[in-house]
Design a protein around this motif. Structure first.
Motif, PDB file in Angstrom:
ATOM      1  N   PHE A  62       6.526  -2.917   3.788  1.00 23.80           N
ATOM      2  CA  PHE A  62       6.239  -1.595   3.099  1.00 23.80           C
ATOM      3  C   PHE A  62       6.666  -1.089   1.863  1.00 23.80           C
ATOM      4  O   PHE A  62       6.184  -0.499   1.290  1.00 23.80           O
ATOM      5  CB  PHE A  62       6.179  -0.754   4.304  1.00 23.80           C
ATOM      6  N   GLN A  67      -7.704  -9.889   6.144  1.00 28.23           N
ATOM      7  CA  GLN A  67      -6.412  -8.856   6.099  1.00 28.23           C
ATOM      8  C   GLN A  67      -6.106  -8.579   4.774  1.00 28.23           C
ATOM      9  O   GLN A  67      -5.985  -9.416   3.954  1.00 28.23           O
ATOM     10  CB  GLN A  67      -5.173  -9.542   6.931  1.00 28.23           C
ATOM     11  N   THR A  74      -1.330  -6.514  -0.303  1.00 30.28           N
ATOM     12  CA  THR A  74      -0.984  -5.168  -0.396  1.00 30.28           C
ATOM     13  C   THR A  74       0.496  -4.924   0.309  1.00 30.28           C
ATOM     14  O   THR A  74       0.821  -5.568   0.917  1.00 30.28           O
ATOM     15  CB  THR A  74      -1.873  -4.223   0.096  1.00 30.28           C
ATOM     16  N   THR A 124       2.005  -3.649   2.977  1.00 31.57           N
ATOM     17  CA  THR A 124       1.467  -3.399   4.482  1.00 31.57           C
ATOM     18  C   THR A 124       2.709  -3.943   5.264  1.00 31.57           C
ATOM     19  O   THR A 124       3.582  -4.476   4.963  1.00 31.57           O
ATOM     20  CB  THR A 124       0.220  -4.276   4.636  1.00 31.57           C
ATOM     21  N   THR A 159      -0.686  -2.646  13.078  1.00 30.77           N
ATOM     22  CA  THR A 159      -0.256  -1.555  13.208  1.00 30.77           C
ATOM     23  C   THR A 159      -0.187  -0.850  14.846  1.00 30.77           C
ATOM     24  O   THR A 159       0.901  -0.784  15.299  1.00 30.77           O
ATOM     25  CB  THR A 159      -1.049  -0.377  12.654  1.00 30.77           C
ATOM     26  N   SER A 211      -6.256   0.659   5.886  1.00 32.47           N
ATOM     27  CA  SER A 211      -6.804  -0.326   5.223  1.00 32.47           C
ATOM     28  C   SER A 211      -8.571  -0.155   5.291  1.00 32.47           C
ATOM     29  O   SER A 211      -9.003  -0.197   6.107  1.00 32.47           O
ATOM     30  CB  SER A 211      -6.338  -1.654   5.205  1.00 32.47           C
ATOM     31  N   PHE A 269      -4.669  -2.130   9.966  1.00 28.16           N
ATOM     32  CA  PHE A 269      -3.447  -2.129   8.903  1.00 28.16           C
ATOM     33  C   PHE A 269      -3.253  -0.867   8.272  1.00 28.16           C
ATOM     34  O   PHE A 269      -4.213  -0.401   7.746  1.00 28.16           O
ATOM     35  CB  PHE A 269      -3.595  -3.280   7.902  1.00 28.16           C
ATOM     36  N   ILE A 313      -1.475   0.902   4.543  1.00 23.54           N
ATOM     37  CA  ILE A 313      -0.876   0.172   3.571  1.00 23.54           C
ATOM     38  C   ILE A 313      -0.154   1.290   2.649  1.00 23.54           C
ATOM     39  O   ILE A 313      -0.501   2.358   2.709  1.00 23.54           O
ATOM     40  CB  ILE A 313      -1.940  -0.317   2.661  1.00 23.54           C
TER      41      ILE A 313
END
Length: 318
Positions: free
Chosen positions: A46, A232, A236, A238, A242, A271, A277, A279
């Motif tokens: 992240f 997916q 990014t 991410t 989650t 996302s 997900f 981001i």
């Protein structure tokens, strides 16, 4: 709770960075890298969050066990792998974060289709080594963006399989420094969960597969890689999946049906590509990310009655 500053020197020790020396109360020789107030954002997917009170990268297994044995009882200890399924809160992580580096990133093929791996070994390396040795059953590790230590602890899984299906046993350094070998039954695996205690660090594991054709194994690994790439948001900032899939359902579907696709709080966003997900669009704080996740949970509960459970681990001070 005794804080690290109570038992670590506050001035630099020989061979260490300033403020990162070992304790004078409990004599031991740290050969690895020990840093105080170490930023963690760059070490997690992240790219957000605070610092660790202490970050320790042991030189080898003996260095780790000696260090763990010398810590004051009750000191918080957390293992850090690739940081792919983790939110480091903005207030940082108390105690000690242990990062298993290159000395623990090993993989070796044994007899009877067993692969022995260090706790810091990425899943893709385990899968590739098994493929080259003609060992089938470990292809799904290609789709887990983490290290052996992390996915053994959480019973990581993907594409219809999970670690419980292939684990023989694992070596674990317990709080206090004892090294134990635990058979798979002792971990009492359930969905994305094991009975490993907080502060226990998985330093090695043995996985058992079956005889297979390297070309067929490679083709399945390629299929998994392509599916991940297409479905997916891998390019990014991410944190992977989650929420856990609820029994009989899919988390992404519930999130989508709750109208959360693209939902944004601060610099954090659900996302558009895969709604399970979150981001970091650029400058999100960990609070942005966690608050967004909680808002998604609220909306899903409101629309479907399902209480989604976090799969991403959230650690540290708010």
């Amino acid at each position: 709770m005794i804080q690290p500053g109570d038992y670590f020197w506050t001035e630099g020790a020989p061979g260490s960075e300033e403020g990162s020396g070992p304790s004078g109360d409990v004599p031991f020789d740290v050969r690895g890298d020990l840093k105080r107030n170490a930023p963690l954002a760059k070490l997690v997917w992240f790219k957000s969050g605070g610092a660790a009170d202490w970050l320790f990268e042991p030189a080898d297994l003996d260095d780790l066990t000696t260090f763990m044995a010398a810590l004051e009882p009750g000191t918080p200890v957390m293992a850090l792998g690739l940081g792919s399924n983790l939110i480091i809160r903005d207030g940082g992580v108390p105690g000690v974060v242990v990062r298993l580096g290159k000395p623990f990133s090993t993989v070796e093929v044994k007899r009877e289709h067993v692969v022995e791996c260090g706790g810091g070994t990425p899943g893709i390396l385990v899968a590739s080594t098994a493929r080259d040795a003609g060992i089938a059953g470990m292809e799904f590790l290609r789709g887990i963006p983490g290290t052996v230590g992390g996915f053994v602890r959480m019973n990581g899984g993907a594409y219809g399989r999970e670690v419980a299906d292939i684990l023989v046993d694992c070596d674990v350094v317990m709080p206090g420094g004892d090294l134990v070998t635990l058979p798979v039954a002792d971990l009492e695996y359930s969905y994305r969960h094991s009975r490993l205690t907080d502060g226990a660090i998985v330093v090695a594991a043995r996985f058992k597969g079956e005889a297979g054709d390297p070309e067929e194994i490679g083709a399945e690994m390629d299929r998994i890689a392509d599916e991940r790439e297409n479905s997916q948001p891998l390019r990014t900032k991410t944190g992977g999946s989650t929420f856990k899939n609820p029994e009989g359902g899919k988390a992404w579907k519930l999130v989508d049906e709750a109208g959360c696709r693209g939902l944004q709080i601060g610099g954090a966003q659900v996302s558009e590509k895969h709604t399970n997900f979150l981001i970091n669009t650029g400058e999100a704080t960990s609070s942005d990310i966690e608050n967004l996740g909680e808002e998604v949970r609220r909306r899903v509960a409101e629309t479907s009655g399902v209480a989604l459970e976090w799969e991403i681990k959230r650690v540290g001070r708010p």
